[in-house]
Design a protein around this motif. Structure first.
Motif, PDB file in Angstrom:
ATOM      1  N   LEU A 134     -10.495   8.552  -1.762  1.00  0.00           N
ATOM      2  CA  LEU A 134     -10.168   7.564  -0.817  1.00  0.00           C
ATOM      3  C   LEU A 134     -11.158   7.637   0.501  1.00  0.00           C
ATOM      4  O   LEU A 134     -11.615   6.799   0.440  1.00  0.00           O
ATOM      5  N   ASN A 149      -4.075  -2.072   3.496  1.00  0.00           N
ATOM      6  CA  ASN A 149      -3.665  -1.405   2.282  1.00  0.00           C
ATOM      7  C   ASN A 149      -3.865   0.134   2.270  1.00  0.00           C
ATOM      8  O   ASN A 149      -2.912   0.777   1.743  1.00  0.00           O
ATOM      9  N   GLN A 150      -5.011   0.685   2.859  1.00  0.00           N
ATOM     10  CA  GLN A 150      -5.354   1.832   2.805  1.00  0.00           C
ATOM     11  C   GLN A 150      -4.468   2.414   3.811  1.00  0.00           C
ATOM     12  O   GLN A 150      -4.051   3.760   3.413  1.00  0.00           O
ATOM     13  N   GLY A 205       0.850  -1.070  -0.073  1.00  0.00           N
ATOM     14  CA  GLY A 205       0.005  -0.147  -0.037  1.00  0.00           C
ATOM     15  C   GLY A 205       0.976   1.312   0.022  1.00  0.00           C
ATOM     16  O   GLY A 205       0.461   2.118  -0.657  1.00  0.00           O
ATOM     17  N   GLN A 235     -14.448   6.345  -0.753  1.00  0.00           N
ATOM     18  CA  GLN A 235     -14.667   5.023  -1.003  1.00  0.00           C
ATOM     19  C   GLN A 235     -14.671   4.439   0.434  1.00  0.00           C
ATOM     20  O   GLN A 235     -15.365   3.264   0.593  1.00  0.00           O
ATOM     21  N   MET A 236     -13.737   4.845   1.563  1.00  0.00           N
ATOM     22  CA  MET A 236     -13.837   4.312   2.757  1.00  0.00           C
ATOM     23  C   MET A 236     -15.141   4.480   3.268  1.00  0.00           C
ATOM     24  O   MET A 236     -15.914   3.562   3.705  1.00  0.00           O
ATOM     25  N   HIS A 238      -7.447   3.115  11.783  1.00  0.00           N
ATOM     26  CA  HIS A 238      -7.557   1.841  10.639  1.00  0.00           C
ATOM     27  C   HIS A 238      -6.647   0.634  11.587  1.00  0.00           C
ATOM     28  O   HIS A 238      -6.871  -0.510  11.412  1.00  0.00           O
ATOM     29  N   ARG A 271      -1.243   3.303   1.687  1.00  0.00           N
ATOM     30  CA  ARG A 271      -1.492   4.392   0.896  1.00  0.00           C
ATOM     31  C   ARG A 271      -1.253   5.682   1.483  1.00  0.00           C
ATOM     32  O   ARG A 271      -0.611   6.596   1.289  1.00  0.00           O
ATOM     33  N   THR A 297      -8.117  -4.895   3.458  1.00  0.00           N
ATOM     34  CA  THR A 297      -8.476  -3.615   2.892  1.00  0.00           C
ATOM     35  C   THR A 297      -8.058  -2.541   3.763  1.00  0.00           C
ATOM     36  O   THR A 297      -7.396  -1.499   3.152  1.00  0.00           O
ATOM     37  N   GLN A 298      -8.155  -2.570   5.001  1.00  0.00           N
ATOM     38  CA  GLN A 298      -7.635  -1.425   5.808  1.00  0.00           C
ATOM     39  C   GLN A 298      -6.134  -1.439   6.015  1.00  0.00           C
ATOM     40  O   GLN A 298      -5.582  -0.221   6.065  1.00  0.00           O
ATOM     41  N   SER A 305      -5.036   6.619   9.549  1.00  0.00           N
ATOM     42  CA  SER A 305      -4.072   5.534   9.713  1.00  0.00           C
ATOM     43  C   SER A 305      -3.993   4.900  11.292  1.00  0.00           C
ATOM     44  O   SER A 305      -4.038   3.740  11.266  1.00  0.00           O
ATOM     45  N   SER A 310      -4.912  11.619   6.697  1.00  0.00           N
ATOM     46  CA  SER A 310      -4.061  10.571   6.514  1.00  0.00           C
ATOM     47  C   SER A 310      -3.402  10.165   7.822  1.00  0.00           C
ATOM     48  O   SER A 310      -3.045   8.876   8.080  1.00  0.00           O
TER      49      SER A 310
END
Length: 236
Positions: A206, A103-104, A36, A209-210, A71, A107, A100-101, A68, A64
């Motif tokens: 993002l 990977n996020q 990610g 999408q979340m 998550h 990012r 999923t989280q 993070s 961000s």
């Protein structure tokens, strides 16, 4: 892998099936954090033309950083459920959330590195959710904070996390669903605020999408709790 629950296939975790165990899946999913981070860098590189890309502002950076951390606890809870639970529906949900989280997180951490920003704000959480007039920037209304706080909404306490790790059977499944549902709902104001006020397209997309994924997962968890004769935890 989308954030929605997945149909069983050859990679879906299944107790006693000869497929990878929960512990192996958790270890493998940790690799997604690195992937990610690389994705966060690569997705940004083609857009580094200063004339076409908005400079990240406090909302982009703060979101961000805080999401993070938010998550990270969800990944921790999902990992515990994936290793211990024998309920295949719970394991599928936990696997989706973990991968999923994770990977996020990668990012968002990749973006922070590119922006030259620290991984976390030492002054606290959610201070970036202030200073906007209602309806400004991208329109709509979102909940604002009055300044940094010590704990983000929906986060499980240390005692709750300890109880989750020590629980087994249906009690563990129910507690996981309850804690994760509350966790999802607690993060929703941050997602909505970032969608409306972030300066960069990447963060707005993002966050949107979340929000969509977690709304669907929240509805699923409510259904799963009802099927197990349990109710959601009260939201503080």
């Amino acid at each position: 892998m989308s954030g929605e629950t997945i149909e069983r296939d050859d990679t879906t975790p299944d107790a006693g099936s000869g497929r990878p165990t929960g512990a192996v899946l958790v270890l493998g999913a940790i690799g997604l954090l690195l992937l990610g981070a690389v994705a966060g860098v690569l997705l940004r590189l083609p857009l580094d033309d200063k004339d076409t890309v908005a400079t990240p502002g406090p909302v982009d950076v703060g979101f961000s950083q805080d999401m993070s951390a938010h998550h990270a606890q969800a990944v921790d809870m999902a990992g515990a459920a994936l290793i211990v639970s024998t309920d295949n529906d719970v394991r599928r949900l936990a696997y989706d959330i973990l991968t999923t989280q994770q990977n996020q997180i990668g990012r968002m951490q990749g973006w922070l590195q590119l922006w030259g920003e620290p991984n976390q704000d030492v002054e606290g959480f959610m201070g970036w959710m202030s200073g906007h007039e209602e309806g400004s920037h991208h329109g709509g209304a979102a909940e604002e904070s009055s300044g940094p706080v010590a704990q983000m909404p929906g986060m499980a306490t240390q005692e709750e996390m300890t109880t989750l790790r020590q629980s087994t059977g249906t009690a563990m499944d129910v507690l996981f669903l309850q804690l994760m549902l509350r966790h999802h709902e607690g993060g929703m104001p941050m997602l909505d605020y970032a969608v409306e006020h972030a300066d960069t397209t990447e963060v707005r997309i993002l966050a949107g999408q979340m929000a969509k994924t977690q709304a669907g997962e929240s509805q699923l968890m409510r259904t799963m709790l009802a099927a197990r004769g349990a109710s959601p935890l009260p939201f503080p």
